[in-house]
Scaffold this active site. Sequence first.
Site, PDB file in Angstrom:
ATOM      1  N   ARG A  31      -3.384   3.342  -6.784  1.00 21.17           N
ATOM      2  CA  ARG A  31      -3.940   2.972  -5.490  1.00 21.17           C
ATOM      3  C   ARG A  31      -4.616   4.643  -4.836  1.00 21.17           C
ATOM      4  O   ARG A  31      -5.601   4.672  -4.469  1.00 21.17           O
ATOM      5  CB  ARG A  31      -3.370   2.344  -4.456  1.00 21.17           C
ATOM      6  CG  ARG A  31      -3.250   0.799  -4.924  1.00 21.17           C
ATOM      7  CD  ARG A  31      -2.154   0.177  -4.331  1.00 21.17           C
ATOM      8  NE  ARG A  31      -0.817   0.757  -4.356  1.00 21.17           N
ATOM      9  CZ  ARG A  31       0.328   0.202  -4.124  1.00 21.17           C
ATOM     10  NH1 ARG A  31       0.170  -0.752  -3.378  1.00 21.17           N
ATOM     11  NH2 ARG A  31       1.414   0.712  -4.590  1.00 21.17           N
TER      12      ARG A  31
ATOM     13  N   LYS B   6      18.087  -2.720  -3.903  1.00 19.12           N
ATOM     14  CA  LYS B   6      16.758  -2.988  -2.952  1.00 19.12           C
ATOM     15  C   LYS B   6      17.088  -4.367  -2.636  1.00 19.12           C
ATOM     16  O   LYS B   6      16.945  -5.439  -3.351  1.00 19.12           O
ATOM     17  CB  LYS B   6      15.599  -2.709  -4.059  1.00 19.12           C
ATOM     18  CG  LYS B   6      14.327  -1.960  -3.461  1.00 19.12           C
ATOM     19  CD  LYS B   6      13.484  -1.683  -4.645  1.00 19.12           C
ATOM     20  CE  LYS B   6      12.037  -1.553  -4.063  1.00 19.12           C
ATOM     21  NZ  LYS B   6      11.265  -0.988  -5.006  1.00 19.12           N
TER      22      LYS B   6
ATOM     23  N   HIS C 269      -2.235  -6.822  -8.286  1.00 22.02           N
ATOM     24  CA  HIS C 269      -1.414  -6.711  -9.526  1.00 22.02           C
ATOM     25  C   HIS C 269      -2.243  -7.713 -10.508  1.00 22.02           C
ATOM     26  O   HIS C 269      -2.307  -7.377 -11.750  1.00 22.02           O
ATOM     27  CB  HIS C 269       0.045  -7.481  -9.271  1.00 22.02           C
ATOM     28  CG  HIS C 269       0.946  -6.637  -8.277  1.00 22.02           C
ATOM     29  ND1 HIS C 269       1.455  -7.366  -7.466  1.00 22.02           N
ATOM     30  CD2 HIS C 269       1.277  -5.475  -8.568  1.00 22.02           C
ATOM     31  CE1 HIS C 269       2.561  -6.347  -6.666  1.00 22.02           C
ATOM     32  NE2 HIS C 269       2.317  -5.150  -7.231  1.00 22.02           N
TER      33      HIS C 269
ATOM     34  N   SER D  28       2.587  -5.169  -1.649  1.00 23.03           N
ATOM     35  CA  SER D  28       3.372  -6.150  -1.395  1.00 23.03           C
ATOM     36  C   SER D  28       4.315  -5.708   0.029  1.00 23.03           C
ATOM     37  O   SER D  28       4.592  -6.859   0.558  1.00 23.03           O
ATOM     38  CB  SER D  28       4.637  -6.015  -2.535  1.00 23.03           C
ATOM     39  OG  SER D  28       3.793  -6.204  -3.869  1.00 23.03           O
TER      40      SER D  28
HETATM   41  P1  ADP Z   1       7.213  -0.951  -7.908  1.00 19.63           P
HETATM   42  O1  ADP Z   1       8.398  -1.282  -6.911  1.00 19.63           O
HETATM   43  O2  ADP Z   1       7.526  -0.587  -9.210  1.00 19.63           O
HETATM   44  O3  ADP Z   1       6.279   0.068  -7.186  1.00 19.63           O
HETATM   45  P2  ADP Z   1       5.259  -2.974  -7.207  1.00 19.63           P
HETATM   46  O4  ADP Z   1       5.285  -4.407  -7.447  1.00 19.63           O
HETATM   47  O5  ADP Z   1       5.142  -2.361  -5.842  1.00 19.63           O
HETATM   48  O6  ADP Z   1       6.336  -2.272  -7.796  1.00 19.63           O
HETATM   49  O7  ADP Z   1       3.870  -2.342  -8.307  1.00 19.63           O
HETATM   50  C1  ADP Z   1       3.721  -2.444  -9.520  1.00 19.63           C
HETATM   51  C2  ADP Z   1       2.543  -1.976 -10.059  1.00 19.63           C
HETATM   52  O8  ADP Z   1       1.495  -2.385  -9.542  1.00 19.63           O
HETATM   53  C3  ADP Z   1       2.661  -0.340  -9.788  1.00 19.63           C
HETATM   54  O9  ADP Z   1       1.913   0.291 -10.810  1.00 19.63           O
HETATM   55  C4  ADP Z   1       1.683  -0.428  -8.399  1.00 19.63           C
HETATM   56  O10 ADP Z   1       0.776   0.942  -8.533  1.00 19.63           O
HETATM   57  C5  ADP Z   1       0.697  -1.480  -8.911  1.00 19.63           C
HETATM   58  N1  ADP Z   1      -0.010  -2.087  -7.760  1.00 19.63           N
HETATM   59  C6  ADP Z   1       0.548  -2.580  -6.555  1.00 19.63           C
HETATM   60  N2  ADP Z   1      -0.325  -2.798  -5.798  1.00 19.63           N
HETATM   61  C7  ADP Z   1      -1.808  -2.804  -6.330  1.00 19.63           C
HETATM   62  C8  ADP Z   1      -3.048  -2.854  -5.951  1.00 19.63           C
HETATM   63  N3  ADP Z   1      -3.208  -3.378  -4.718  1.00 19.63           N
HETATM   64  N4  ADP Z   1      -3.990  -2.496  -6.762  1.00 19.63           N
HETATM   65  C9  ADP Z   1      -3.469  -1.999  -7.950  1.00 19.63           C
HETATM   66  N5  ADP Z   1      -2.266  -1.757  -8.490  1.00 19.63           N
HETATM   67  C10 ADP Z   1      -1.329  -2.041  -7.527  1.00 19.63           C
END
Ligand code: ADP
Length: 147
Positions: A92, A43, A19, A129
């Site tokens: 990703r 969630k 992130h 995450s």
């Molecule tokens: P959501 O529940 O909306 O998917 P996340 O917190 O999982 O929320 O992810 C938020 C954003 O960050 C999404 O666009 C996701 O693709 C991106 N993201 C998550 N992990 C990575 C990573 N390792 N590298 C790049 N982008 C990421």
Amino acid sequence: METRTALFPGSFDPFTLGHANIVERALALFDEIVIAVGINEAKRTHFSLDERLEAIRRIYAAEPRVKVAGYDTLTMDFARKVGAKYIVRGLRSVRDFEYERDIAEINRMEGGLETVFLLTEPKYASISSSVVRELLDFGKDVSRFLP
Ligand code: ADP
């Protein structure tokens, strides 16, 4: 000149190096990034909203161009509220792509928002995450995945 604001929405449960990499690169494209932590009652999260907000605020305490907020509305409505015309998301894999395409199209048609996708740097591609949460549940040290 108009401030170009982009919303970076997500669950951020927790906020990882992946992130942070997206935020860093988005700062080169936009004047201001609003990291929007989604509140989804359906969630269950590992970290409370306050814990997530506080962790992210601490990371960007010295960066006035990054704002952090929680929201419990549609993302497009929250974007309008903070004056953002763009959404930033990280990609990703093709799995991310399939899911993101539909949301981005709705946000454009219904909300007039353009979504900008940044491809994850390969070294962060396997950080999610959900994997971090699973390691935490079994008492592992996850600090190497977090900013
Ligand atoms: P959501 O529940 O909306 O998917 P996340 O917190 O999982 O929320 O992810 C938020 C954003 O960050 C999404 O666009 C996701 O693709 C991106 N993201 C998550 N992990 C990575 C990573 N390792 N590298 C790049 N982008 C990421």
